[in-house]
Write a protein that holds these residues in place. Structure first.
Motif, short mmCIF file in Angstrom:
data_model
loop_
_atom_site.label_atom_id
_atom_site.label_comp_id
_atom_site.label_asym_id
_atom_site.label_seq_id
_atom_site.Cartn_x
_atom_site.Cartn_y
_atom_site.Cartn_z
N MET A 1 -7.50 0.99 6.25
CA MET A 1 -5.95 0.08 7.04
C MET A 1 -5.51 -0.20 6.56
O MET A 1 -5.70 -1.90 6.43
CB MET A 1 -6.36 1.04 8.16
CG MET A 1 -4.48 1.57 9.25
SD MET A 1 -5.53 1.54 10.62
CE MET A 1 -6.29 3.62 11.07
N ARG A 2 -4.04 -0.26 7.25
CA ARG A 2 -3.12 -0.85 7.00
C ARG A 2 -2.04 -1.75 8.17
O ARG A 2 -2.32 -0.79 9.00
CB ARG A 2 -1.51 -0.88 5.95
CG ARG A 2 -0.94 0.57 6.83
CD ARG A 2 0.44 0.66 6.41
NE ARG A 2 1.12 -0.57 7.10
CZ ARG A 2 1.17 -0.60 8.05
NH1 ARG A 2 0.69 0.39 9.70
NH2 ARG A 2 1.65 -1.90 8.77
N GLU B 1 -7.17 4.05 3.98
CA GLU B 1 -7.87 3.92 3.03
C GLU B 1 -10.20 5.28 2.44
O GLU B 1 -10.09 4.82 2.03
CB GLU B 1 -8.78 2.84 2.89
CG GLU B 1 -9.74 2.59 4.56
CD GLU B 1 -8.90 1.44 5.47
OE1 GLU B 1 -7.74 1.23 5.80
OE2 GLU B 1 -9.35 0.76 5.79
N HIS C 1 -2.50 -1.46 -1.52
CA HIS C 1 -3.58 -1.82 -0.70
C HIS C 1 -4.59 -0.82 -0.35
O HIS C 1 -5.92 -0.98 -0.44
CB HIS C 1 -2.83 -2.62 0.46
CG HIS C 1 -3.58 -2.62 1.92
ND1 HIS C 1 -4.25 -3.89 2.23
CD2 HIS C 1 -4.21 -2.05 2.86
CE1 HIS C 1 -4.21 -3.85 3.30
NE2 HIS C 1 -4.91 -3.08 3.55
N GLU C 2 -4.01 0.63 -0.08
CA GLU C 2 -5.27 0.90 0.27
C GLU C 2 -6.37 1.66 -0.69
O GLU C 2 -7.36 1.85 -0.18
CB GLU C 2 -4.51 3.11 0.80
CG GLU C 2 -2.95 2.43 2.26
CD GLU C 2 -4.00 2.07 3.23
OE1 GLU C 2 -5.16 0.93 3.83
OE2 GLU C 2 -3.02 1.33 4.16
N HIS D 1 -8.73 -0.93 -0.71
CA HIS D 1 -10.15 -0.77 0.74
C HIS D 1 -11.21 -0.04 -0.25
O HIS D 1 -12.91 0.13 0.37
CB HIS D 1 -9.96 -0.07 1.69
CG HIS D 1 -9.13 -0.98 2.84
ND1 HIS D 1 -9.68 -1.60 2.84
CD2 HIS D 1 -7.77 -0.73 2.61
CE1 HIS D 1 -8.19 -2.78 3.63
NE2 HIS D 1 -7.48 -1.57 3.66
N GLU E 1 -10.19 -6.30 5.69
CA GLU E 1 -9.03 -6.56 5.41
C GLU E 1 -8.79 -8.04 5.16
O GLU E 1 -6.72 -7.62 4.25
CB GLU E 1 -8.27 -6.37 7.24
CG GLU E 1 -8.20 -4.77 7.71
CD GLU E 1 -7.56 -3.50 6.97
OE1 GLU E 1 -7.12 -3.86 5.60
OE2 GLU E 1 -7.95 -2.65 7.44
N TYR F 1 -5.47 -9.71 8.69
CA TYR F 1 -5.26 -9.73 6.81
C TYR F 1 -4.60 -11.06 6.42
O TYR F 1 -4.92 -10.84 5.65
CB TYR F 1 -4.13 -8.29 7.41
CG TYR F 1 -4.37 -7.30 7.87
CD1 TYR F 1 -3.83 -6.37 7.35
CD2 TYR F 1 -4.25 -7.09 9.39
CE1 TYR F 1 -4.39 -4.78 7.34
CE2 TYR F 1 -4.58 -6.08 9.87
CZ TYR F 1 -4.37 -4.40 8.77
OH TYR F 1 -4.95 -3.60 9.26
ZN LIG Z 1 -6.02 -2.23 5.16
#
Ligand SMILES: [Zn+2]
Length: 559
Positions: free
Chosen positions: A1-2, A307, A342-343, A346, A365, A417
């Motif tokens: 996840m972001r 993700e 980003h996703e 993952h 993260e 993160y």
């Molecule tokens: Zn993430």
């Protein structure tokens, strides 16, 4: 996840108090809710987070989630077949299902099983002892109407403003048991899974894994069958349905399947082209795309993204940056689509290498945020990468440690993160040998691929690979960045008349000892400070003596 704005782990009615963690949204930075994060856990969060006897006594092998989503009633109903192997003799196991969903029946073969519900847990009792080493399968029938909650809804059946029917799930925070019966924890994963979803025949349904077939059921519904050939986190399991159109591509042996709404098809064809350089970059650093048998999918959804393993969801508006914004504020983010990078990152960290407890979520993260940085380096060069990662400093809060208490399902603060990525960038500088660093990253990923690990496993691996070379135990460095609140401070005390500077680390870890580059940027000198004072000669003074704080994420205090 972001990372995003506050996301509720559960509905207040069930958890007593929502455990709010993930704070800020880009452009809408709000303080980390530290007091909430330190509140005592509820019984519900312990039931969810603790790897207790009735979870630890078995090992998941396989799920077949087989459900129908009724878009008129906004309900879900069906069953999950759960196959597991007993690790101990016992007569009870724990499966999880949100309290407001109904258990219709639970069968062992044709025998109905008794069960006891407590909040989100379902304790299932067997009439005879399940034997250690033997495998069993139960069919868990359920039904109900999960009410969308939290940031991404958990489970959503809705028509959008344009009248388009959507069904989607994104439940990392809420947990898989928010919408299907599952062993809703992070330590244990099935080895493979089948997913069958019945949706109105006007919709296209996309889940994780490889498409198997679709079957018109003749009652207005079509059943979509998908097969996952790898271990999968239960929160990654996902339903996505709307009037999708599809296009495809290939990268070596990896199939790339893209799903967009019809009006976004042309935009998607342009934007989703970024999937190829993304996979190439991460393959360069870590090895082959880890879910090749299932392929790689990118699926448009009406939320920012998630993700979901081999079925990454995308809602970044077909724009670069993050929601069109410069995510780290230093001019690099507009060069690529944050959500795609980003996703999808993952897939390597989060999905292939997974944390075994939510407390250690920096393994997802922090690493994936660092992967963004690796992507930038691979595509745009080192200077951009250094700029990009240092742009994250503005997002770090240093208000509580990154690794949180185990067993209570408490999401760590958002520092996991940004501070996590800056820490890994620091570790690269500690290694001070890029060839070794790249090999270490690659080997680390390959070593733990398809496993669920804790921070201790990461530290042990890095110590085994690096400890002898560096002549030091890296544990205090990891601990200072991950298990302590404050950054290490390099204390410098200049003595102009002597032409010397005294230096030491101010850190919570007494044994903290980390090399760092000091002096001037065109000729850095590596020094080896500890938490005890040392003195060295220098021709520089307080104003001209510099510290490589873009390579080492530390604070500096000069006197
Ligand atoms: Zn993430």
């Amino acid at each position: 996840m972001r990372s995003g704005r506050t996301r509720y782990i559960g509905r207040a009615v069930i958890l007593g108090a929502a455990i709010a963690i993930q704070p800020t949204d880009p452009g809408a930075q709000t303080p980390t809710p530290t007091p909430a994060a330190q509140a005592p856990p509820s019984r519900a969060s312990i039931l969810r987070g603790e790897y207790g006897r009735y979870r630890a006594n078995n090992d998941l092998l396989y799920y077949h989630l087989d459900v129908r989503v009724d878009t008129t009633k906004q309900t879900i109903a069906g069953k999950n077949t759960i196959r597991f192997r007993m690790l101990q003799d016992d007569t009870r196991i724990q499966i999880d299902l949100w309290a407001d969903l109904k258990v219709d029946k639970i069968l062992l073969g044709t025998t109905p099983l008794k069960y006891e519900r407590e909040l989100g847990a379902v304790f299932i009792d067997f009439p005879a002892t399940l034997k250690k080493g033997k495998s069993y399968a139960i069919d868990f029938y359920y039904s109900g109407a999960p009410i969308p909650t939290g940031r991404f809804g958990g489970f959503t059946v809705k028509k959008d403003n344009a009248g388009r029917q959507w069904i989607y799930t994104a439940c990392e925070g809420e947990g898989s048991s928010f919408w299907w019966p599952s062993k809703d924890q992070w330590r244990d994963e099935v080895e493979s899974m089948d997913i069958s979803v019945e949706v109105p025949s006007t919709l296209v349904e996309v889940s994780n894994g490889r498409f198997v077939k679709k079957t018109d059921l003749g009652d207005g519904y079509t059943r979509w069958d998908w097969a996952v050939h790898y271990p999968i986190n239960s929160y990654d399991v996902s339903i996505n349905a709307t009037d999708y159109v599809h296009f495809e591509d290939k990268l070596g042996d990896v199939t790339l399947d893209f799903w967009a709404t019809p009006e976004n098809l042309e935009k998607a064809k342009t934007q989703f082209a970024q999937a190829k350089p993304m996979i190439e970059a991460f393959k360069h650093f870590f090895g082959e795309y880890p879910f090749a048998k299932d392929g790689y999918k990118l699926i448009e959804v009406p939320y920012t993204g998630m993700e979901h393993q081999s079925a990454v969801t995308y809602g970044n508006g077909y724009r670069n940056g993050y929601g069109g914004r410069d995510w780290t504020g230093v001019g690099i983010s507009p060069k690529f689509d944050f959500i795609i990078i980003h996703e999808s990152g993952h897939e390597w960290f989060g999905n292939a290498v997974s944390a075994a407890d939510v407390s250690d979520m920096w393994i997802h993260e922090g690493w994936t945020t660092y992967l963004e940085n690796l992507y930038v380096e691979h595509r745009f060069g080192y200077a951009d990468a250094l700029k990009y990662v240092n742009g994250y400093k503005s997002k770090v809060r240093n208000r509580e440690p990154i690794v949180t208490q185990r067993g209570i399902h408490r999401s760590p603060p958002q520092d996991m993160y940004f501070k996590g990525a800056l820490f890994l960038n620091t570790l690269r500088s500690v290694v001070n040998d890029d060839q070794r660093w790249w090999k270490l990253l690659h080997d680390f990923f390959q070593h733990f691929k398809y496993q669920n690990i804790l921070t201790e496993d990461v530290i042990a691996y890095f110590n085994a690979q690096l400890g002898a070379q560096l002549g030091r135990d890296l544990t205090p460095i990891f601990n200072q960045y991950l298990r302590r609140t404050d950054l290490p401070v390099l204390e410098l005390a200049f003595n102009q008349s002597e032409g010397t500077v005294a230096y030491r680390w101010k850190a919570d870890e007494r044994d903290f000892a980390m090399p760092i580059r000091v002096g001037t940027a065109d000729s850095w000198q590596v020094i080896q400070p500890t938490t005890d004072w040392k003195v060295m000669k220098t021709s520089l003074n307080k104003d001209t003596f510099d510290v490589a704080t873009d390579l080492f994420y530390v604070n500096v205090s000069k006197q």
